[in-house]
Scaffold this motif. Structure first.
Motif, PDB file in Angstrom:
ATOM      1  N   ALA A  16      14.041   1.724   9.151  1.00  0.00           N
ATOM      2  CA  ALA A  16      14.537   1.939   7.780  1.00  0.00           C
ATOM      3  C   ALA A  16      13.505   1.578   6.718  1.00  0.00           C
ATOM      4  N   SER A  17      12.450   0.838   7.116  1.00  0.00           N
ATOM      5  CA  SER A  17      11.411   0.462   6.146  1.00  0.00           C
ATOM      6  C   SER A  17      10.322   1.521   6.002  1.00  0.00           C
ATOM      7  N   ILE A  18      10.332   2.528   6.864  1.00  0.00           N
ATOM      8  CA  ILE A  18       9.224   3.502   6.883  1.00  0.00           C
ATOM      9  C   ILE A  18       9.057   4.235   5.550  1.00  0.00           C
ATOM     10  N   PRO A  19      10.115   4.729   4.916  1.00  0.00           N
ATOM     11  CA  PRO A  19       9.909   5.433   3.635  1.00  0.00           C
ATOM     12  C   PRO A  19       9.239   4.554   2.571  1.00  0.00           C
ATOM     13  N   ALA A  20       9.685   3.291   2.454  1.00  0.00           N
ATOM     14  CA  ALA A  20       9.105   2.405   1.434  1.00  0.00           C
ATOM     15  C   ALA A  20       7.656   2.064   1.772  1.00  0.00           C
ATOM     16  N   LEU A  21       7.369   1.827   3.039  1.00  0.00           N
ATOM     17  CA  LEU A  21       5.991   1.514   3.449  1.00  0.00           C
ATOM     18  C   LEU A  21       5.070   2.719   3.241  1.00  0.00           C
ATOM     19  N   THR A  22       5.567   3.901   3.571  1.00  0.00           N
ATOM     20  CA  THR A  22       4.772   5.119   3.391  1.00  0.00           C
ATOM     21  C   THR A  22       4.468   5.341   1.910  1.00  0.00           C
ATOM     22  N   ALA A  23       5.451   5.091   1.060  1.00  0.00           N
ATOM     23  CA  ALA A  23       5.241   5.251  -0.385  1.00  0.00           C
ATOM     24  C   ALA A  23       4.214   4.257  -0.901  1.00  0.00           C
ATOM     25  N   ALA A  24       4.268   3.013  -0.408  1.00  0.00           N
ATOM     26  CA  ALA A  24       3.309   1.986  -0.846  1.00  0.00           C
ATOM     27  C   ALA A  24       1.896   2.335  -0.415  1.00  0.00           C
ATOM     28  N   LEU A  25       1.738   2.763   0.834  1.00  0.00           N
ATOM     29  CA  LEU A  25       0.407   3.136   1.334  1.00  0.00           C
ATOM     30  C   LEU A  25      -0.120   4.366   0.594  1.00  0.00           C
ATOM     31  N   SER A  26       0.755   5.296   0.290  1.00  0.00           N
ATOM     32  CA  SER A  26       0.343   6.569  -0.323  1.00  0.00           C
ATOM     33  C   SER A  26       0.034   6.456  -1.808  1.00  0.00           C
ATOM     34  N   ASN A  27       0.456   5.362  -2.435  1.00  0.00           N
ATOM     35  CA  ASN A  27       0.240   5.175  -3.865  1.00  0.00           C
ATOM     36  C   ASN A  27      -1.189   4.681  -4.108  1.00  0.00           C
ATOM     37  N   LEU A  28      -2.072   5.558  -4.516  1.00  0.00           N
ATOM     38  CA  LEU A  28      -3.490   5.209  -4.691  1.00  0.00           C
ATOM     39  C   LEU A  28      -3.712   4.269  -5.867  1.00  0.00           C
ATOM     40  N   GLU A  29      -2.702   4.108  -6.718  1.00  0.00           N
ATOM     41  CA  GLU A  29      -2.798   3.151  -7.833  1.00  0.00           C
ATOM     42  C   GLU A  29      -2.352   1.747  -7.417  1.00  0.00           C
ATOM     43  N   GLU A  30      -1.775   1.635  -6.216  1.00  0.00           N
ATOM     44  CA  GLU A  30      -1.285   0.344  -5.734  1.00  0.00           C
ATOM     45  C   GLU A  30      -2.461  -0.557  -5.366  1.00  0.00           C
ATOM     46  N   ALA A  31      -2.258  -1.883  -5.494  1.00  0.00           N
ATOM     47  CA  ALA A  31      -3.298  -2.855  -5.133  1.00  0.00           C
ATOM     48  C   ALA A  31      -3.652  -2.721  -3.653  1.00  0.00           C
ATOM     49  N   SER A  32      -4.935  -2.851  -3.348  1.00  0.00           N
ATOM     50  CA  SER A  32      -5.371  -2.666  -1.959  1.00  0.00           C
ATOM     51  C   SER A  32      -4.744  -3.697  -1.028  1.00  0.00           C
ATOM     52  N   MET A  33      -4.449  -4.895  -1.536  1.00  0.00           N
ATOM     53  CA  MET A  33      -3.848  -5.910  -0.665  1.00  0.00           C
ATOM     54  C   MET A  33      -2.428  -5.517  -0.256  1.00  0.00           C
ATOM     55  N   VAL A  34      -1.772  -4.701  -1.070  1.00  0.00           N
ATOM     56  CA  VAL A  34      -0.435  -4.208  -0.730  1.00  0.00           C
ATOM     57  C   VAL A  34      -0.557  -3.029   0.230  1.00  0.00           C
ATOM     58  N   ARG A  35      -1.453  -2.112  -0.087  1.00  0.00           N
ATOM     59  CA  ARG A  35      -1.615  -0.908   0.736  1.00  0.00           C
ATOM     60  C   ARG A  35      -2.089  -1.273   2.147  1.00  0.00           C
ATOM     61  N   HIS A  36      -2.993  -2.232   2.240  1.00  0.00           N
ATOM     62  CA  HIS A  36      -3.483  -2.602   3.575  1.00  0.00           C
ATOM     63  C   HIS A  36      -2.352  -3.198   4.404  1.00  0.00           C
ATOM     64  N   GLU A  37      -1.493  -4.008   3.761  1.00  0.00           N
ATOM     65  CA  GLU A  37      -0.382  -4.644   4.491  1.00  0.00           C
ATOM     66  C   GLU A  37       0.645  -3.588   4.900  1.00  0.00           C
ATOM     67  N   ALA A  38       0.836  -2.594   4.042  1.00  0.00           N
ATOM     68  CA  ALA A  38       1.746  -1.500   4.386  1.00  0.00           C
ATOM     69  C   ALA A  38       1.222  -0.708   5.581  1.00  0.00           C
ATOM     70  N   ALA A  39      -0.091  -0.483   5.627  1.00  0.00           N
ATOM     71  CA  ALA A  39      -0.683   0.231   6.759  1.00  0.00           C
ATOM     72  C   ALA A  39      -0.450  -0.528   8.065  1.00  0.00           C
ATOM     73  N   GLU A  40      -0.692  -1.843   8.034  1.00  0.00           N
ATOM     74  CA  GLU A  40      -0.514  -2.623   9.256  1.00  0.00           C
ATOM     75  C   GLU A  40       0.958  -2.670   9.668  1.00  0.00           C
ATOM     76  N   ALA A  41       1.852  -2.733   8.691  1.00  0.00           N
ATOM     77  CA  ALA A  41       3.288  -2.718   9.003  1.00  0.00           C
ATOM     78  C   ALA A  41       3.677  -1.400   9.667  1.00  0.00           C
ATOM     79  N   LEU A  42       3.127  -0.310   9.174  1.00  0.00           N
ATOM     80  CA  LEU A  42       3.397   0.989   9.805  1.00  0.00           C
ATOM     81  C   LEU A  42       2.848   1.026  11.229  1.00  0.00           C
ATOM     82  N   GLY A  43       1.735   0.329  11.461  1.00  0.00           N
ATOM     83  CA  GLY A  43       1.190   0.260  12.820  1.00  0.00           C
ATOM     84  C   GLY A  43       2.174  -0.330  13.813  1.00  0.00           C
TER      85      GLY A  43
END
Length: 322
Positions: free
Chosen positions: A240-267
């Protein structure tokens, strides 16, 4: 576990020639040894982890700091203090060092944490992390803690804040506290980890509502807070977290520390349909820490699909091959 094996893992972790996923597996193996090994071997494992702070990889160094905070061993204190105090170090690494000092729980680190919390011109991520770490240490050493009845968590991690005490608080009430910016960050984190625990196991009745309540945290103004939401989702590995994590990773304006954590969570959700394809879209991201996280996340996804129980590499012999 022998000193020779620790030395072998240290060589693998510290070598820039070793592929990043193998270095991560060596790191998690060393963390395991540092927590469970005989005292002398545990200290050797901590020294091996600390030696890798010479790496230029911010992603790896931030993970080193996290792992040192999970060791529950005072030998980890000095390297963490050194990283926090190094103003030339990446803020993501310094933040993780401050959080790790909070996890270790020693009052001796309060003065240093207060110094960086109050330091003029300090990065807000460091300021906020030090604030939470101070509150955690004070809670850890308080009489209040002894009176609190905490729910037995499904997670073995030492968290930046303990979940709120077991109570009648509903997911909805915890969700409101999570997003209440009038509350101290430490108390909002306590709501966060209470929601995490209500989202496990994944088939319990509160799981999906708790995940959706946590996902609202991505709307918070604090990058630190948003990154912790992504970290919690990585622990939960709930579809159920996949849509929110995908949106965070896909947001190029998001802080890299958030996007990197979203990528690892998707892993950690790599066996779910479409996740690998999503991750592969960011293999050439402009942010190195995101690119590196995607590489590690794809390796984690492969590992999840292989059916192995533990994402770590503890060699039976005194050699680790890349």
């Amino acid at each position: 576990m022998t000193d020779a094996t620790v030395q072998c893992l240290r060589e693998s972790l510290c070598s820039e020639a070793t592929p990043l996923p193998i270095r991560f597996r060596a790191l998690f193996s060393l963390k395991h040894v540092a927590r469970t090994g005989e005292p002398s071997v545990a200290v050797a494992a901590i020294e091996a982890i600390a030696a890798a702070f010479a790496s230029p990889s911010a992603l790896l160094k931030h993970e080193l700091a996290y792992c040192l905070g999970q060791t529950a061993n005072d030998a980890a204190v000095k390297p963490l203090r050194d990283v926090l105090s190094d103003l030339k170090e990446d803020p993501m690494c310094r933040h993780e060092a401050a959080e790790a000092l909070g996890a270790l729980g020693s009052t001796e680190n309060l003065e240093l944490l207060r110094h960086f919390r109050d330091r003029e011109g300090e990065d807000v991520v460091i300021t906020e992390t030090c604030e939470i770490a101070i509150d955690r240490i004070e809670w850890e050493n308080s009489e209040t803690r002894k009176l609190e009845k905490l729910r037995q968590s499904d997670f073995a991690s030492i968290d930046p804040a303990p979940p709120l005490p077991e109570s009648e608080k509903s997911v909805e009430q915890l969700g409101k506290q999570l997003m209440d910016t009038a509350q101290p960050l430490f108390m909002r984190y306590r709501a966060m980890f209470a929601l995490r625990d209500l989202a496990s196991p994944p088939d319990c009745t509160t799981a999906v509502p708790a995940v959706l309540a946590l996902a609202n945290g991505f709307d918070d103004s604090s990058a630190l807070f948003r990154h912790e939401i992504a970290f919690v989702f990585g622990q939960l590995s709930h579809p159920a977290s996949i849509p929110a994590l995908t949106a965070a990773l896909s947001n190029l304006e998001e802080a890299s520390m958030v996007r990197h954590e979203a990528a690892e969570a998707l892993g950690s959700l790599g066996e779910e349909e479409g996740v690998e394809e999503t991750l592969k879209r960011f293999l050439h991201d402009k942010e190195k820490v995101v690119r590196d996280s995607v590489i590690v996340a794809l390796d984690m996804a492969d590992y999840e699909q292989s059916g192995n129980a533990e994402y770590a590499l503890i060699p039976e012999t005194a050699s680790v091959s890349a």
